[in-house]
Write a protein that holds these residues in place. Structure first.
Motif, PDB file in Angstrom:
ATOM      1  N   MET A 213       0.671   8.563   4.233  1.00 40.37           N
ATOM      2  CA  MET A 213       1.885   7.771   4.357  1.00 40.37           C
ATOM      3  C   MET A 213       2.241   7.567   5.833  1.00 40.37           C
ATOM      4  O   MET A 213       2.716   6.508   6.222  1.00 40.37           O
ATOM      5  CB  MET A 213       3.031   8.456   3.607  1.00 40.37           C
ATOM      6  CG  MET A 213       4.269   7.610   3.507  1.00 40.37           C
ATOM      7  SD  MET A 213       3.999   6.036   2.666  1.00 40.37           S
ATOM      8  CE  MET A 213       3.987   6.568   0.993  1.00 40.37           C
ATOM      9  N   GLU A 214       1.966   8.569   6.657  1.00 39.25           N
ATOM     10  CA  GLU A 214       2.247   8.462   8.093  1.00 39.25           C
ATOM     11  C   GLU A 214       1.411   7.362   8.736  1.00 39.25           C
ATOM     12  O   GLU A 214       1.903   6.623   9.594  1.00 39.25           O
ATOM     13  CB  GLU A 214       1.988   9.807   8.802  1.00 39.25           C
ATOM     14  CG  GLU A 214       2.937  10.909   8.414  1.00 39.25           C
ATOM     15  CD  GLU A 214       2.552  11.602   7.113  1.00 39.25           C
ATOM     16  OE1 GLU A 214       1.375  11.494   6.683  1.00 39.25           O
ATOM     17  OE2 GLU A 214       3.430  12.238   6.513  1.00 39.25           O
ATOM     18  N   ASP A 215       0.152   7.251   8.325  1.00 44.52           N
ATOM     19  CA  ASP A 215      -0.725   6.197   8.844  1.00 44.52           C
ATOM     20  C   ASP A 215      -0.181   4.818   8.487  1.00 44.52           C
ATOM     21  O   ASP A 215      -0.171   3.901   9.311  1.00 44.52           O
ATOM     22  CB  ASP A 215      -2.142   6.334   8.275  1.00 44.52           C
ATOM     23  CG  ASP A 215      -2.836   7.603   8.719  1.00 44.52           C
ATOM     24  OD1 ASP A 215      -2.478   8.136   9.788  1.00 44.52           O
ATOM     25  OD2 ASP A 215      -3.747   8.054   7.994  1.00 44.52           O
ATOM     26  N   ILE A 216       0.257   4.687   7.260  1.00 46.94           N
ATOM     27  CA  ILE A 216       0.767   3.397   6.795  1.00 46.94           C
ATOM     28  C   ILE A 216       2.060   3.037   7.521  1.00 46.94           C
ATOM     29  O   ILE A 216       2.242   1.899   7.968  1.00 46.94           O
ATOM     30  CB  ILE A 216       0.961   3.416   5.261  1.00 46.94           C
ATOM     31  CG1 ILE A 216      -0.404   3.510   4.588  1.00 46.94           C
ATOM     32  CG2 ILE A 216       1.724   2.185   4.788  1.00 46.94           C
ATOM     33  CD1 ILE A 216      -0.362   3.687   3.101  1.00 46.94           C
ATOM     34  N   VAL A 217       2.955   4.002   7.674  1.00 49.69           N
ATOM     35  CA  VAL A 217       4.216   3.747   8.380  1.00 49.69           C
ATOM     36  C   VAL A 217       3.943   3.363   9.832  1.00 49.69           C
ATOM     37  O   VAL A 217       4.561   2.441  10.373  1.00 49.69           O
ATOM     38  CB  VAL A 217       5.151   4.981   8.291  1.00 49.69           C
ATOM     39  CG1 VAL A 217       6.322   4.854   9.231  1.00 49.69           C
ATOM     40  CG2 VAL A 217       5.631   5.164   6.862  1.00 49.69           C
TER      41      VAL A 217
ATOM     42  N   GLY B  26      -9.132  14.822  -1.500  1.00 45.37           N
ATOM     43  CA  GLY B  26      -9.183  13.387  -1.294  1.00 45.37           C
ATOM     44  C   GLY B  26      -9.150  12.982   0.169  1.00 45.37           C
ATOM     45  O   GLY B  26      -8.716  13.705   1.035  1.00 45.37           O
ATOM     46  N   ARG B  27      -9.623  11.800   0.422  1.00 47.03           N
ATOM     47  CA  ARG B  27      -9.571  11.197   1.746  1.00 47.03           C
ATOM     48  C   ARG B  27      -8.824   9.896   1.617  1.00 47.03           C
ATOM     49  O   ARG B  27      -8.634   9.377   0.549  1.00 47.03           O
ATOM     50  CB  ARG B  27     -10.981  10.903   2.267  1.00 47.03           C
ATOM     51  CG  ARG B  27     -11.758  12.118   2.663  1.00 47.03           C
ATOM     52  CD  ARG B  27     -13.037  11.640   3.338  1.00 47.03           C
ATOM     53  NE  ARG B  27     -13.765  12.766   3.852  1.00 47.03           N
ATOM     54  CZ  ARG B  27     -13.766  13.108   5.135  1.00 47.03           C
ATOM     55  NH1 ARG B  27     -13.068  12.410   5.996  1.00 47.03           N
ATOM     56  NH2 ARG B  27     -14.457  14.141   5.545  1.00 47.03           N
ATOM     57  N   GLY B  28      -8.424   9.356   2.724  1.00 48.43           N
ATOM     58  CA  GLY B  28      -7.749   8.079   2.676  1.00 48.43           C
ATOM     59  C   GLY B  28      -6.580   8.064   3.627  1.00 48.43           C
ATOM     60  O   GLY B  28      -6.392   8.959   4.442  1.00 48.43           O
ATOM     61  N   LEU B  29      -5.794   7.029   3.507  1.00 52.59           N
ATOM     62  CA  LEU B  29      -4.650   6.854   4.387  1.00 52.59           C
ATOM     63  C   LEU B  29      -3.485   7.703   3.932  1.00 52.59           C
ATOM     64  O   LEU B  29      -3.162   7.746   2.756  1.00 52.59           O
ATOM     65  CB  LEU B  29      -4.222   5.382   4.391  1.00 52.59           C
ATOM     66  CG  LEU B  29      -5.225   4.410   4.983  1.00 52.59           C
ATOM     67  CD1 LEU B  29      -4.759   2.983   4.737  1.00 52.59           C
ATOM     68  CD2 LEU B  29      -5.400   4.645   6.462  1.00 52.59           C
TER      69      LEU B  29
ATOM     70  N   ARG C 150       0.841  -1.203   0.000  1.00 56.53           N
ATOM     71  CA  ARG C 150       0.000   0.000   0.000  1.00 56.53           C
ATOM     72  C   ARG C 150       0.871   1.246   0.000  1.00 56.53           C
ATOM     73  O   ARG C 150       0.548   2.227  -0.657  1.00 56.53           O
ATOM     74  CB  ARG C 150      -0.900   0.027   1.231  1.00 56.53           C
ATOM     75  CG  ARG C 150      -2.059  -0.891   1.157  1.00 56.53           C
ATOM     76  CD  ARG C 150      -2.910  -0.778   2.395  1.00 56.53           C
ATOM     77  NE  ARG C 150      -3.917  -1.821   2.378  1.00 56.53           N
ATOM     78  CZ  ARG C 150      -4.483  -2.321   3.451  1.00 56.53           C
ATOM     79  NH1 ARG C 150      -4.165  -1.865   4.638  1.00 56.53           N
ATOM     80  NH2 ARG C 150      -5.379  -3.272   3.354  1.00 56.53           N
ATOM     81  N   ALA C 151       1.960   1.201   0.759  1.00 58.60           N
ATOM     82  CA  ALA C 151       2.847   2.365   0.845  1.00 58.60           C
ATOM     83  C   ALA C 151       3.488   2.662  -0.504  1.00 58.60           C
ATOM     84  O   ALA C 151       3.672   3.827  -0.856  1.00 58.60           O
ATOM     85  CB  ALA C 151       3.922   2.143   1.901  1.00 58.60           C
ATOM     86  N   THR C 152       3.815   1.638  -1.267  1.00 59.48           N
ATOM     87  CA  THR C 152       4.465   1.878  -2.561  1.00 59.48           C
ATOM     88  C   THR C 152       3.456   2.223  -3.647  1.00 59.48           C
ATOM     89  O   THR C 152       3.829   2.821  -4.645  1.00 59.48           O
ATOM     90  CB  THR C 152       5.291   0.654  -3.006  1.00 59.48           C
ATOM     91  OG1 THR C 152       4.436  -0.490  -3.096  1.00 59.48           O
ATOM     92  CG2 THR C 152       6.427   0.387  -2.041  1.00 59.48           C
ATOM     93  N   SER C 153       2.205   1.859  -3.439  1.00 61.91           N
ATOM     94  CA  SER C 153       1.218   2.145  -4.486  1.00 61.91           C
ATOM     95  C   SER C 153       0.383   3.376  -4.179  1.00 61.91           C
ATOM     96  O   SER C 153      -0.458   3.753  -4.985  1.00 61.91           O
ATOM     97  CB  SER C 153       0.290   0.940  -4.671  1.00 61.91           C
ATOM     98  OG  SER C 153      -0.502   0.760  -3.514  1.00 61.91           O
TER      99      SER C 153
END
Length: 166
Positions: free
Chosen positions: A81-85, A76-79, A36-39
């Motif tokens: 990068m900080e959330d994913i990390v 936009g909404r969504g995750l 997810r982080a890379t995409s």
């Protein structure tokens, strides 16, 4: 040995394999978060110019000449990068805790197996409960018939003394 005692011993021995499976699932989830982080794409950024009047439409030329800096509006909404990390780091911490627990389980089970007198019984239990092999695979490795291996396995379970830490 009663059926309940046998079931309890098998469950006690299987704790290590269960922990190993949990670790693998957590690693797979961590990999999904990495993907997810890379995409992930940056949320779109829109520029809104303020000028003569908010209601008036400005031409491109007027925007270029506009002395005021544009106001940046994130869309936009969504995750983020900080959330994913943060999620990946939390999973990494959980995986390390599970690995530590699995190592302790393997030590406990290994000590109980080493206490058996018969080397064949020890080997069968190691293959089955530490390496996760099926009895059929162990038959091939050890060169015994399935029935004979089942007898060795049953004798090993009867002889096994569980530690009382569960």
């Amino acid at each position: 040995m009663t059926g309940e005692e046998r079931k309890a011993k098998v469950h006690w021995l299987m704790r290590y394999r269960i922990a190993e499976n949990r670790i693998e699932r957590m690693k797979a989830e961590q990999e999904r978060w990495r993907q997810r982080a890379t995409s992930i794409t940056q949320r779109p950024t829109y520029f809104q110019y303020r000028g003569k009047s908010d209601q008036e439409k400005m031409t491109k030329e007027e925007r270029r000449r506009n002395a005021m800096a544009p106001v940046i509006i994130r869309g936009g909404r969504g995750l983020s990068m900080e959330d994913i990390v943060a999620e990946i780091e939390a999973l990494d911490h959980d995986i390390q805790d599970m690995v530590d627990r699995a190592l302790q389980l393997r030590r406990d089970i290994g000590q109980a197996i080493k206490a058996l007198a018969d080397d064949r019984e020890q080997l069968v239990l190691y293959y089955k409960y530490c390496d996760g092999l099926y009895l059929e695979e162990i038959c091939v490795k050890m060169g015994y018939s399935y029935q004979h291996l089942c007898r060795i396995h049953n004798r090993a379970l009867i002889s096994l003394k569980m530690s009382n830490d569960e």
